[in-house]
Write an enzyme that holds these catalytic residues in place. Sequence first.
Site, PDB file in Angstrom:
ATOM      1  N   ARG A   1      -6.167  -0.845  11.673  1.00 26.53           N
ATOM      2  CA  ARG A   1      -5.041  -0.343  10.874  1.00 26.53           C
ATOM      3  C   ARG A   1      -4.170   0.505  11.810  1.00 26.53           C
ATOM      4  O   ARG A   1      -4.681   1.465  12.401  1.00 26.53           O
ATOM      5  CB  ARG A   1      -5.552   0.550   9.731  1.00 26.53           C
ATOM      6  CG  ARG A   1      -6.316  -0.143   8.640  1.00 26.53           C
ATOM      7  CD  ARG A   1      -7.076   0.876   7.795  1.00 26.53           C
ATOM      8  NE  ARG A   1      -7.982   1.657   8.620  1.00 26.53           N
ATOM      9  CZ  ARG A   1      -8.352   2.917   8.392  1.00 26.53           C
ATOM     10  NH1 ARG A   1      -7.882   3.567   7.348  1.00 26.53           N
ATOM     11  NH2 ARG A   1      -9.173   3.547   9.191  1.00 26.53           N
TER      12      ARG A   1
ATOM     13  N   ARG B   1      -1.115  -5.381   3.158  1.00 30.53           N
ATOM     14  CA  ARG B   1      -2.016  -5.225   2.003  1.00 30.53           C
ATOM     15  C   ARG B   1      -1.295  -4.526   0.855  1.00 30.53           C
ATOM     16  O   ARG B   1      -0.258  -3.886   1.047  1.00 30.53           O
ATOM     17  CB  ARG B   1      -3.248  -4.405   2.393  1.00 30.53           C
ATOM     18  CG  ARG B   1      -2.914  -3.023   2.909  1.00 30.53           C
ATOM     19  CD  ARG B   1      -4.162  -2.268   3.312  1.00 30.53           C
ATOM     20  NE  ARG B   1      -3.865  -0.938   3.783  1.00 30.53           N
ATOM     21  CZ  ARG B   1      -3.750  -0.593   5.063  1.00 30.53           C
ATOM     22  NH1 ARG B   1      -3.866  -1.513   6.016  1.00 30.53           N
ATOM     23  NH2 ARG B   1      -3.507   0.657   5.391  1.00 30.53           N
TER      24      ARG B   1
ATOM     25  N   GLU C   1     -11.523  10.598   7.096  1.00 35.47           N
ATOM     26  CA  GLU C   1     -10.969  10.482   8.451  1.00 35.47           C
ATOM     27  C   GLU C   1      -9.765  11.379   8.726  1.00 35.47           C
ATOM     28  O   GLU C   1      -9.213  11.339   9.813  1.00 35.47           O
ATOM     29  CB  GLU C   1     -10.646   9.014   8.767  1.00 35.47           C
ATOM     30  CG  GLU C   1      -9.537   8.432   7.933  1.00 35.47           C
ATOM     31  CD  GLU C   1      -9.213   6.970   8.288  1.00 35.47           C
ATOM     32  OE1 GLU C   1     -10.094   6.246   8.789  1.00 35.47           O
ATOM     33  OE2 GLU C   1      -8.071   6.578   8.061  1.00 35.47           O
TER      34      GLU C   1
ATOM     35  N   ASP D   1     -10.723   4.356   0.301  1.00 34.74           N
ATOM     36  CA  ASP D   1     -11.030   4.300   1.725  1.00 34.74           C
ATOM     37  C   ASP D   1     -11.478   5.695   2.149  1.00 34.74           C
ATOM     38  O   ASP D   1     -10.657   6.588   2.180  1.00 34.74           O
ATOM     39  CB  ASP D   1      -9.834   3.803   2.545  1.00 34.74           C
ATOM     40  CG  ASP D   1      -8.501   4.411   2.123  1.00 34.74           C
ATOM     41  OD1 ASP D   1      -8.202   4.494   0.929  1.00 34.74           O
ATOM     42  OD2 ASP D   1      -7.756   4.813   3.028  1.00 34.74           O
TER      43      ASP D   1
ATOM     44  N   ASN E   1       0.849  -1.196   0.000  1.00 36.13           N
ATOM     45  CA  ASN E   1       0.000   0.000   0.000  1.00 36.13           C
ATOM     46  C   ASN E   1       0.896   1.262   0.000  1.00 36.13           C
ATOM     47  O   ASN E   1       0.700   2.208  -0.760  1.00 36.13           O
ATOM     48  CB  ASN E   1      -0.885  -0.071   1.229  1.00 36.13           C
ATOM     49  CG  ASN E   1      -1.838   1.099   1.441  1.00 36.13           C
ATOM     50  OD1 ASN E   1      -2.904   0.914   2.017  1.00 36.13           O
ATOM     51  ND2 ASN E   1      -1.514   2.305   1.040  1.00 36.13           N
TER      52      ASN E   1
ATOM     53  N   GLU F   1      -5.450  17.115  -2.755  1.00 38.24           N
ATOM     54  CA  GLU F   1      -5.588  15.661  -2.910  1.00 38.24           C
ATOM     55  C   GLU F   1      -6.866  15.284  -3.658  1.00 38.24           C
ATOM     56  O   GLU F   1      -6.911  14.304  -4.398  1.00 38.24           O
ATOM     57  CB  GLU F   1      -5.628  15.076  -1.484  1.00 38.24           C
ATOM     58  CG  GLU F   1      -5.854  13.610  -1.378  1.00 38.24           C
ATOM     59  CD  GLU F   1      -6.271  13.201   0.034  1.00 38.24           C
ATOM     60  OE1 GLU F   1      -6.834  14.039   0.780  1.00 38.24           O
ATOM     61  OE2 GLU F   1      -6.019  12.051   0.392  1.00 38.24           O
TER      62      GLU F   1
ATOM     63  N   GLU G   1      -2.168   2.894  11.445  1.00 37.31           N
ATOM     64  CA  GLU G   1      -2.148   4.340  11.183  1.00 37.31           C
ATOM     65  C   GLU G   1      -3.447   5.013  11.594  1.00 37.31           C
ATOM     66  O   GLU G   1      -3.522   6.241  11.629  1.00 37.31           O
ATOM     67  CB  GLU G   1      -1.831   4.615   9.696  1.00 37.31           C
ATOM     68  CG  GLU G   1      -2.920   4.304   8.687  1.00 37.31           C
ATOM     69  CD  GLU G   1      -3.077   2.825   8.345  1.00 37.31           C
ATOM     70  OE1 GLU G   1      -2.506   1.975   9.060  1.00 37.31           O
ATOM     71  OE2 GLU G   1      -3.792   2.519   7.370  1.00 37.31           O
TER      72      GLU G   1
HETATM   73  O1  LIG Z   1      -4.415   7.078   6.781  1.00 36.13           O
HETATM   74  C1  LIG Z   1      -5.590   6.589   6.234  1.00 36.13           C
HETATM   75  C2  LIG Z   1      -5.426   5.966   4.879  1.00 36.13           C
HETATM   76  O2  LIG Z   1      -4.693   6.864   4.042  1.00 36.13           O
HETATM   77  C3  LIG Z   1      -4.323   6.417   2.742  1.00 36.13           C
HETATM   78  O3  LIG Z   1      -5.408   6.497   1.823  1.00 36.13           O
HETATM   79  C4  LIG Z   1      -5.598   7.694   1.139  1.00 36.13           C
HETATM   80  O4  LIG Z   1      -4.389   8.298   0.699  1.00 36.13           O
HETATM   81  C5  LIG Z   1      -3.570   7.538  -0.198  1.00 36.13           C
HETATM   82  C6  LIG Z   1      -2.375   8.378  -0.557  1.00 36.13           C
HETATM   83  O5  LIG Z   1      -2.738   9.468  -1.368  1.00 36.13           O
HETATM   84  C7  LIG Z   1      -4.365   7.071  -1.436  1.00 36.13           C
HETATM   85  O6  LIG Z   1      -3.618   6.149  -2.158  1.00 36.13           O
HETATM   86  C8  LIG Z   1      -5.693   6.436  -1.012  1.00 36.13           C
HETATM   87  O7  LIG Z   1      -6.458   6.195  -2.179  1.00 36.13           O
HETATM   88  C9  LIG Z   1      -6.432   7.395  -0.097  1.00 36.13           C
HETATM   89  O8  LIG Z   1      -7.694   6.890   0.242  1.00 36.13           O
HETATM   90  C10 LIG Z   1      -3.762   4.995   2.753  1.00 36.13           C
HETATM   91  O9  LIG Z   1      -3.572   4.501   1.445  1.00 36.13           O
HETATM   92  C11 LIG Z   1      -4.642   4.049   3.534  1.00 36.13           C
HETATM   93  O10 LIG Z   1      -4.104   2.761   3.548  1.00 36.13           O
HETATM   94  C12 LIG Z   1      -4.737   4.604   4.950  1.00 36.13           C
HETATM   95  O11 LIG Z   1      -5.418   3.714   5.785  1.00 36.13           O
END
Ligand SMILES: OC[C@H]1O[C@H](O[C@H]2O[C@H](CO)[C@@H](O)[C@H](O)[C@H]2O)[C@H](O)[C@@H](O)[C@@H]1O
Length: 569
Positions: free
Chosen positions: A284, A217, A537, A320, A208, A522, A286
């Site tokens: 998770r 993952r 979140e 997510d 990820n 973003e 994080e």
């Molecule tokens: O910290 C929470 C989640 O953050 C990420 O997801 C989001 O940011 C990523 C980076 O830009 C992006 O790839 C993803 O599509 C977003 O939803 C992270 O990838 C998650 O695993 C994490 O739990």
Amino acid sequence: NQSLSAPLSCSKDPPEPVIPTTPLVSFLERVQKTALQTYGNSNFDPKTYVDLSLKFNLSTTVEAFDKLPKTANGSVPVKDLDGFIGKYFKGAGEDVVYAEPVDFVPEPHGFLPKVENPEVRGWALEVHALWKNLSRKVSSSVHHHPELHTLLPLPGPVMIPGSRFREVYYWDSYWVIRGLLASKMYETAKAIVTNLISLLDTYGHVLNGARAYYTNRSQPPLLSAMVYEIYNRTGDVEFVRKSLPPLLKEYQFWNSEIHAVIICDAKQRNHSLNRYYAMWNKPRPESSTIDERFASKFLNVSEKQQFYRELASTAESGWDFSTRWMMNSSEFTSLSTTTILPVDLNIFILRMELDIAFLAKIVGENTIAEDFLRASQTRQKAFNSVFWNENMGQWLDYWLNNGADCEEPQTWEAKNQNRNVFASNFVPLWIDLFNSDTPLVEKVTRSLQSSGLLCAAGIATSLTNSGQQWDFPNGWAPLQHMIVEGLSKSGSTEARTVAKDIAERWIRTNYVAYKKTGAMHEKYNVEKCGEYGGGGEYIPQTGFGWSNGVVLAFLEEFGWPKDKKIDCN
Ligand SMILES: OC[C@H]1O[C@H](O[C@H]2O[C@H](CO)[C@@H](O)[C@H](O)[C@H]2O)[C@H](O)[C@@H](O)[C@@H]1O
């Protein structure tokens, strides 16, 4: 045949793999929990705490932490916790250090030749210059003392998305690379792929993101697409030769038993398709304080574990979070990602098969090329029987029957197609197999036009305003890009006009938001031109890797005429 293997199981009773965590990650989750109790919820980002690195070894740090005066609810006096964190940790992000990109020049030769408008060109050069802000490498301490860091060692420099996302991310990298190619930064683009391959070599899948807490993952699999795009621009055959064995390894990962499901279609033909499935059944790290709060409604341990697996599997999807994965759109704990066959994941794997076939041919691996071409033809048939909905003119996610008998493959039922409209329903257009069929594209284009997803500032993610970030009114750069690129490749004039219109709306909103806030975002609010997105979140983030990449790719493809205005009106 070494390169392809059949899936073994259906959705129920799959083996339940859980990748072990590290003592450092577990300890940092304890610090995260204490920090939440101590500092309170406002402006609290749990990820900050799992991104800290140690100044001393873990046992010394744990000993000091255990001596902090704690109240019954787990809080510590603010000054004590501040003092402890300052003394024992380096700040989040200190171990990922600035790296000057080797191939950055302020105005590359032949940069965005179709952008004639001076204002837009000036802005595009500023976006191009943002690669310098986002370029990083892991510090020498990570290489010499990996046990002190959750950041994982990588061989080369990376582009981070930005803000709280201080590490490289898997699927983000595809659009970062598309932007780097427009910026003529070919070496930087290749280094990103080399890093992702090093993660694949070490862990058996592309993570990820490059953190110890992301090992359980993957993310939407686009490595083959990255190699394909880089080869297309550079013609570097040696790069393809080195990338092919890792790509075969990644294909095995996605087609092994946890991610592959057999489904029997209405004409009694068995198909193998894929789902997201994280190797994790705990919060998770994080976001563990958040996950535990939601999971508190489950009293039974196995229900809690299943919910945690759904959370991590949803993070694997990249979406997510979203109502797309919820059985009940107003109940977050009804996430059921592992029982869904997602349209876009299966498109990414179809693209992987086509890319591998193409790349294998380039390096003379003709048997591999033929095997993968056959696999893509098989998947295309599966795609048409399982996902296509003729009445809607869209491809729909398929929900497996949770709890069905697993001895037999599940049998396809029309009622299990999710009729809710999501931008992912149009992602198959991205693939030449579909966008080269003009009557099909025209039908899908009309469906997109009447879907409600096309808004003032781009394509909405869904039609449901749930407060989740992968829902209405947010629009995300990758979704705009895949749909626009697919439509614009088609032989249909109507589809190409729609593509250009969406791209222009997206460019405008990115431009106006940049002028207002000084940043690329973003995600964007597609209801209002010039507004960035929200929900979810964590607070809205800037930087931002994939948004920069998509703007540069759109400007390269569509340009901007001299006299065309760029404001929102
Ligand atoms: O910290 C929470 C989640 O953050 C990420 O997801 C989001 O940011 C990523 C980076 O830009 C992006 O790839 C993803 O599509 C977003 O939803 C992270 O990838 C998650 O695993 C994490 O739990």
